[in-house]
Design a protein around this motif. Structure first.
Motif, PDB file in Angstrom:
ATOM      1  N   ARG A 197       1.049  -1.189   0.001  1.00 58.53           N
ATOM      2  CA  ARG A 197       0.010  -0.154   0.016  1.00 58.53           C
ATOM      3  C   ARG A 197       0.805   1.273  -0.226  1.00 58.53           C
ATOM      4  NH1 ARG A 197      -2.570   3.254   3.969  1.00 58.53           N
ATOM      5  NH2 ARG A 197      -1.543   2.143   5.486  1.00 58.53           N
ATOM      6  N   ASN A 200       2.679   1.602  -3.326  1.00 58.04           N
ATOM      7  CA  ASN A 200       1.535   2.306  -4.299  1.00 58.04           C
ATOM      8  C   ASN A 200       1.298   3.732  -4.063  1.00 58.04           C
ATOM      9  OD1 ASN A 200       1.378  -0.405  -5.830  1.00 58.04           O
ATOM     10  ND2 ASN A 200      -0.441  -0.829  -4.209  1.00 58.04           N
ATOM     11  N   ARG A 201       1.475   4.063  -2.831  1.00 50.55           N
ATOM     12  CA  ARG A 201       1.083   5.456  -2.640  1.00 50.55           C
ATOM     13  C   ARG A 201       2.196   6.404  -3.187  1.00 50.55           C
ATOM     14  NH1 ARG A 201      -0.119   7.879   3.621  1.00 50.55           N
ATOM     15  NH2 ARG A 201      -2.017   6.923   2.987  1.00 50.55           N
TER      16      ARG A 201
END
Length: 260
Positions: A197, A200-201
């Motif tokens: 996560r 991806n950020r």
């Protein structure tokens, strides 16, 4: 138009930097000043395009003290919500006697990455600016005469776009190709995030992994007093993982630099 504006803004910054003269009014004993300007077909940072595969103009000014302490300021145009990336570096380099008849240097320091015009002060927005600590070991003559091997590690406790802990492990190698005037340029890096996560950020990807590899292989040569590098730059990321496929695609990158 936006890309031209970004390059124009960065060009103004670099023009101001390159016109700073070591005037006799103020001199600092033991300090030397150098700088460079680079034109590149793309700005690739850890394998990912920062200009959506568009050209970049970059430059730096460096202040080096005879003690080994140094400071530098580097700038480049970027795409996205920012007009320019400006990096400030504070570091210290010292010679080590690890291997007989080998020139070994330890380089440690701090980097501040800043993104101009990003509007990062807006309430609830992700903060793009971040800090990194780094350590590098440079070994000259590791395999053949006049080559250089650099291994290093970078760490950020809160990486780009507030993506939490991040580690970057890298190795770079340069060497002359006999007496041809050409040189070998090679590099590989391992990017490790806290989880998928956070990756991806930071990257704008849609991956289930928490890491990826970037690499470069090419050649360097001189042209009329300029340093030219032609290299293939790519990552282990799949096209399906990248929202902006231009940023992730492998590419041939050409850069021309002038040191002053």
């Amino acid at each position: 138009m936006k890309g031209l504006k970004q390059i124009a803004v960065t060009g103004c910054i670099l023009a101001l930097m390159s016109h700073v003269q070591a005037a006799d009014v103020i001199t600092v004993p033991g300090v030397t000043t150098t700088g460079n300007v680079t034109l590149s077909t793309d700005y690739r940072f850890r394998g990912i395009s920062q200009t959506s595969n568009n050209p970049a103009i970059q430059g730096a000014i460096n202040f080096n003290h005879e003690s080994g302490t140094y400071a530098s300021l580097w700038a480049s145009n970027v795409s996205g919500n920012s007009t320019a990336e400006i990096d400030g570096v504070l570091g210290y380099a010292t010679k080590l006697n690890l291997i007989p008849n080998r020139d070994t240097t330890l380089d440690v320091g701090y980097i501040r990455y800043m993104y101009a015009g990003s509007g990062d002060s807006a309430p609830g927005s992700k903060q793009p600016d971040y800090n990194e600590l780094f350590g590098r070991l440079n070994l000259a003559g590791s395999v053949i005469k006049e080559d250089n091997l650099m291994v290093g590690a970078n760490y950020s406790n809160d990486y780009f776009n507030q993506s939490d802990n991040f580690w970057y492990f890298s190795a770079n190698y340069t060497a002359p190709i006999k007496d041809t005037g050409f040189g070998l340029v090679a590099g590989v890096g391992y990017n490790l995030f806290k989880n998928s996560r956070m990756m991806n950020r930071a990257l704008g990807t849609a991956s289930t992994d928490d890491s990826y590899i970037d690499y470069k292989l090419g050649t360097s040569f001189g042209v009329q007093g300029l340093t030219t590098e032609l290299a293939w730059v790519d990552t282990s990321l799949k096209d399906s993982e990248c929202v902006d496929k231009k940023a992730c695609d492998g590419t041939v990158q050409l850069s021309i630099s002038k040191t002053f």
